[in-house]
Design a protein around this motif. Structure first.
Motif, PDB file in Angstrom:
ATOM      1  N   THR A 113     -17.283   0.857  -4.194  1.00  0.00           N
ATOM      2  CA  THR A 113     -16.725  -0.234  -3.468  1.00  0.00           C
ATOM      3  C   THR A 113     -15.250  -0.500  -4.071  1.00  0.00           C
ATOM      4  OG1 THR A 113     -18.666  -1.370  -3.132  1.00  0.00           O
ATOM      5  CG2 THR A 113     -16.871  -2.628  -2.916  1.00  0.00           C
ATOM      6  N   HIS A 114     -15.288  -0.245  -5.363  1.00  0.00           N
ATOM      7  CA  HIS A 114     -13.846  -0.633  -6.256  1.00  0.00           C
ATOM      8  C   HIS A 114     -12.890   0.382  -5.549  1.00  0.00           C
ATOM      9  CE1 HIS A 114     -14.806  -4.044  -8.629  1.00  0.00           C
ATOM     10  NE2 HIS A 114     -15.979  -3.412  -9.229  1.00  0.00           N
ATOM     11  N   LEU A 115     -13.324   1.536  -5.721  1.00  0.00           N
ATOM     12  CA  LEU A 115     -12.582   2.821  -5.234  1.00  0.00           C
ATOM     13  C   LEU A 115     -11.868   2.638  -3.798  1.00  0.00           C
ATOM     14  CD1 LEU A 115     -14.230   5.979  -6.776  1.00  0.00           C
ATOM     15  CD2 LEU A 115     -11.944   5.164  -7.523  1.00  0.00           C
ATOM     16  N   GLN A 116     -12.693   2.025  -2.935  1.00  0.00           N
ATOM     17  CA  GLN A 116     -12.483   1.625  -1.585  1.00  0.00           C
ATOM     18  C   GLN A 116     -11.173   0.704  -1.464  1.00  0.00           C
ATOM     19  OE1 GLN A 116     -16.015   0.670   0.511  1.00  0.00           O
ATOM     20  NE2 GLN A 116     -16.451   2.798   1.009  1.00  0.00           N
ATOM     21  N   ALA A 121      -5.623  -0.654  -0.884  1.00  0.00           N
ATOM     22  CA  ALA A 121      -4.312  -1.291  -1.677  1.00  0.00           C
ATOM     23  C   ALA A 121      -3.157  -0.106  -1.627  1.00  0.00           C
ATOM     24  CB  ALA A 121      -4.466  -1.645  -3.249  1.00  0.00           C
ATOM     25  N   ILE A 122      -3.634   1.320  -2.001  1.00  0.00           N
ATOM     26  CA  ILE A 122      -2.794   2.249  -2.234  1.00  0.00           C
ATOM     27  C   ILE A 122      -1.907   2.466  -0.694  1.00  0.00           C
ATOM     28  CG2 ILE A 122      -2.542   4.719  -2.326  1.00  0.00           C
ATOM     29  CD1 ILE A 122      -4.356   4.308  -4.785  1.00  0.00           C
ATOM     30  N   GLN A 123      -2.986   2.510   0.378  1.00  0.00           N
ATOM     31  CA  GLN A 123      -2.427   2.618   1.867  1.00  0.00           C
ATOM     32  C   GLN A 123      -1.687   1.557   2.029  1.00  0.00           C
ATOM     33  OE1 GLN A 123      -6.283   2.906   4.197  1.00  0.00           O
ATOM     34  NE2 GLN A 123      -6.071   5.180   3.919  1.00  0.00           N
ATOM     35  N   LYS A 124      -1.752   0.254   1.660  1.00  0.00           N
ATOM     36  CA  LYS A 124      -0.696  -0.899   2.215  1.00  0.00           C
ATOM     37  C   LYS A 124       0.651  -0.524   1.456  1.00  0.00           C
ATOM     38  CE  LYS A 124      -4.127  -4.438   3.054  1.00  0.00           C
ATOM     39  NZ  LYS A 124      -4.784  -5.614   2.487  1.00  0.00           N
ATOM     40  N   ASN A 125       0.381  -0.182   0.116  1.00  0.00           N
ATOM     41  CA  ASN A 125       1.775   0.110  -0.856  1.00  0.00           C
ATOM     42  C   ASN A 125       2.211   1.121  -0.072  1.00  0.00           C
ATOM     43  OD1 ASN A 125       1.652  -1.726  -2.394  1.00  0.00           O
ATOM     44  ND2 ASN A 125       0.242  -0.558  -3.849  1.00  0.00           N
ATOM     45  N   VAL A 126       1.485   2.269   0.059  1.00  0.00           N
ATOM     46  CA  VAL A 126       2.515   3.430   1.141  1.00  0.00           C
ATOM     47  C   VAL A 126       3.287   3.025   2.435  1.00  0.00           C
ATOM     48  CG1 VAL A 126       2.122   5.751   2.358  1.00  0.00           C
ATOM     49  CG2 VAL A 126       0.873   5.172   0.238  1.00  0.00           C
ATOM     50  N   GLU A 127       2.588   2.298   3.353  1.00  0.00           N
ATOM     51  CA  GLU A 127       3.125   1.763   4.447  1.00  0.00           C
ATOM     52  C   GLU A 127       4.378   0.688   3.963  1.00  0.00           C
ATOM     53  OE1 GLU A 127       0.451  -0.209   7.113  1.00  0.00           O
ATOM     54  OE2 GLU A 127      -1.064   1.333   6.865  1.00  0.00           O
ATOM     55  N   HIS A 128       4.127  -0.043   3.015  1.00  0.00           N
ATOM     56  CA  HIS A 128       5.366  -0.888   2.521  1.00  0.00           C
ATOM     57  C   HIS A 128       6.332  -0.035   1.948  1.00  0.00           C
ATOM     58  CE1 HIS A 128       7.441  -3.894   0.488  1.00  0.00           C
ATOM     59  NE2 HIS A 128       6.397  -4.669   0.765  1.00  0.00           N
ATOM     60  N   SER A 129       6.076   1.100   1.243  1.00  0.00           N
ATOM     61  CA  SER A 129       7.187   1.874   0.773  1.00  0.00           C
ATOM     62  C   SER A 129       7.910   2.419   1.849  1.00  0.00           C
ATOM     63  CB  SER A 129       7.001   2.937  -0.159  1.00  0.00           C
ATOM     64  OG  SER A 129       5.894   3.836   0.311  1.00  0.00           O
ATOM     65  N   LYS A 130       7.274   2.999   2.762  1.00  0.00           N
ATOM     66  CA  LYS A 130       7.648   3.526   4.119  1.00  0.00           C
ATOM     67  C   LYS A 130       8.699   2.538   4.965  1.00  0.00           C
ATOM     68  CE  LYS A 130       4.305   6.896   5.413  1.00  0.00           C
ATOM     69  NZ  LYS A 130       3.363   7.533   6.471  1.00  0.00           N
ATOM     70  N   ASN A 131       8.267   1.491   5.030  1.00  0.00           N
ATOM     71  CA  ASN A 131       9.322   0.242   5.377  1.00  0.00           C
ATOM     72  C   ASN A 131      10.585   0.008   4.657  1.00  0.00           C
ATOM     73  OD1 ASN A 131       7.351  -0.218   7.733  1.00  0.00           O
ATOM     74  ND2 ASN A 131       6.519  -2.133   6.588  1.00  0.00           N
ATOM     75  N   LEU A 132      10.267  -0.033   3.309  1.00  0.00           N
ATOM     76  CA  LEU A 132      11.594   0.000   2.440  1.00  0.00           C
ATOM     77  C   LEU A 132      12.393   1.389   2.655  1.00  0.00           C
ATOM     78  CD1 LEU A 132       9.819  -1.441  -1.100  1.00  0.00           C
ATOM     79  CD2 LEU A 132      11.361  -2.715   0.649  1.00  0.00           C
ATOM     80  N   GLN A 133      11.687   2.267   2.779  1.00  0.00           N
ATOM     81  CA  GLN A 133      12.692   3.599   2.900  1.00  0.00           C
ATOM     82  C   GLN A 133      13.430   3.501   4.231  1.00  0.00           C
ATOM     83  OE1 GLN A 133      10.126   7.040   2.653  1.00  0.00           O
ATOM     84  NE2 GLN A 133      10.099   7.061   0.392  1.00  0.00           N
ATOM     85  N   ASP A 134      12.955   3.040   5.257  1.00  0.00           N
ATOM     86  CA  ASP A 134      13.308   2.914   6.395  1.00  0.00           C
ATOM     87  C   ASP A 134      14.633   2.049   6.348  1.00  0.00           C
ATOM     88  OD1 ASP A 134      11.880   4.621   7.842  1.00  0.00           O
ATOM     89  OD2 ASP A 134      10.394   3.223   8.844  1.00  0.00           O
TER      90      ASP A 134
END
Length: 141
Positions: A113-116, A121-134
């Protein structure tokens, strides 16, 4: 049919001190021969002594066999008790192993459960970093 016990003084017995010793042994060669079933009681005494000795010997053998059978049965029972005790100990060990496995599974479930949560959280951060890169690319143009 009743039998009378032989006296020590009869001549059918051989022993020390003229047949009056405590260590008397029946001597069949000295016993009178039995030719008629209706002979006197004195003639049947040697046969009675022999049959009693034979019966006693048979009873002793039978009792010995019974003791051996009883001993075997007690040993089987003891062995059965031993096996039941070992089976009970094995069940306790298995029960402990099962409880330990359940505890481990519960812990693994919590870790999963913790790993999920961390993956989300990592997926959200990756999406957020893509938005920042854009946004950075757009600003640098």
């Amino acid at each position: 049919m009743k039998y009378k016990a032989k006296s020590i003084h009869q001549t059918n017995y051989v022993g020390h001190n003229k047949g009056r010793s405590a260590a008397l042994v029946f001597d069949p060669s000295r016993a009178p021969s039995v030719t008629n079933r209706n002979m006197a009681s004195a003639d049947s005494q040697p046969r009675f002594g022999q049959s009693v000795k034979g019966l006693l010997s048979d009873k002793v053998g039978s009792c010995g066999g019974d003791v051996i059978a009883l001993t075997r049965q007690v040993l089987k029972g003891s062995r059965s008790q031993e096996l039941l005790g070992q089976a009970a100990r094995n069940m306790v060990i298995q029960e402990d192993a099962i409880l330990h496995s359940e505890d481990s599974l519960r812990k693994m479930s919590i870790i999963t459960t913790h790993l999920q949560y961390q993956q989300e959280a990592i997926q959200k951060n990756v999406e957020h970093s893509k938005n920042l890169q854009d946004q950075l690319r757009h600003l640098l143009k």
